[in-house]
Motif scaffolding. Structure first.
Motif, mmCIF file in Angstrom:
data_model
loop_
_atom_site.group_PDB
_atom_site.id
_atom_site.type_symbol
_atom_site.label_atom_id
_atom_site.label_comp_id
_atom_site.label_asym_id
_atom_site.label_seq_id
_atom_site.Cartn_x
_atom_site.Cartn_y
_atom_site.Cartn_z
ATOM 1 N N VAL A 131 0.853 -1.186 0.000
ATOM 2 C CA VAL A 131 0.000 0.000 0.000
ATOM 3 C C VAL A 131 0.886 1.231 0.000
ATOM 4 N N GLU A 132 0.678 2.114 -0.971
ATOM 5 C CA GLU A 132 1.406 3.384 -0.995
ATOM 6 C C GLU A 132 0.687 4.365 -0.083
ATOM 7 N N TYR A 133 1.459 5.094 0.720
ATOM 8 C CA TYR A 133 0.895 5.981 1.731
ATOM 9 C C TYR A 133 1.498 7.367 1.565
ATOM 10 N N ASN A 134 0.648 8.392 1.532
ATOM 11 C CA ASN A 134 1.095 9.780 1.427
ATOM 12 C C ASN A 134 0.380 10.625 2.461
ATOM 13 N N GLU A 135 1.096 11.590 3.000
ATOM 14 C CA GLU A 135 0.526 12.558 3.933
ATOM 15 C C GLU A 135 0.839 13.949 3.417
ATOM 16 N N LYS B 236 -4.468 12.310 4.426
ATOM 17 C CA LYS B 236 -3.781 11.031 4.287
ATOM 18 C C LYS B 236 -4.400 10.257 3.134
ATOM 19 N N LYS B 237 -3.533 9.660 2.322
ATOM 20 C CA LYS B 237 -4.010 8.904 1.167
ATOM 21 C C LYS B 237 -3.320 7.543 1.140
ATOM 22 N N GLU B 238 -4.104 6.486 1.041
ATOM 23 C CA GLU B 238 -3.580 5.134 0.905
ATOM 24 C C GLU B 238 -4.077 4.557 -0.420
ATOM 25 N N SER B 239 -3.152 3.994 -1.177
ATOM 26 C CA SER B 239 -3.500 3.407 -2.473
ATOM 27 C C SER B 239 -2.932 1.995 -2.562
ATOM 28 N N TRP C 107 -0.657 -5.781 -3.912
ATOM 29 C CA TRP C 107 -1.807 -5.979 -3.021
ATOM 30 C C TRP C 107 -2.899 -6.791 -3.724
#
Length: 59
Positions: free
Chosen positions: A12-16, A30-33, A38
């Protein structure tokens, strides 16, 4: 018990990102892709009784 999936990568790619909604008011967006890895794991384990062990590759 047999091995059915072995791959390495990010699941899971995670960005804040801090976003200012009004002057002086900030929130953290916050974004989870999910990644391709996965989705591959999801398809392999669907409907099966599994034991999942996760190792952190970064120190």
């Amino acid at each position: 018990m047999r091995q059915i999936f072995t791959k390495e990568g990010v699941f899971v790619e995670y960005n804040e990102k801090a976003v200012e909604i009004r002057e002086g008011d900030k929130i953290v967006h916050k974004k989870e892709s999910p990644t391709k890895l996965w989705w591959e794991l999801k398809e392999v384990v669907k409907g099966k009784k599994v034991k999942i062990v996760v190792y952190d590759l970064e120190d």
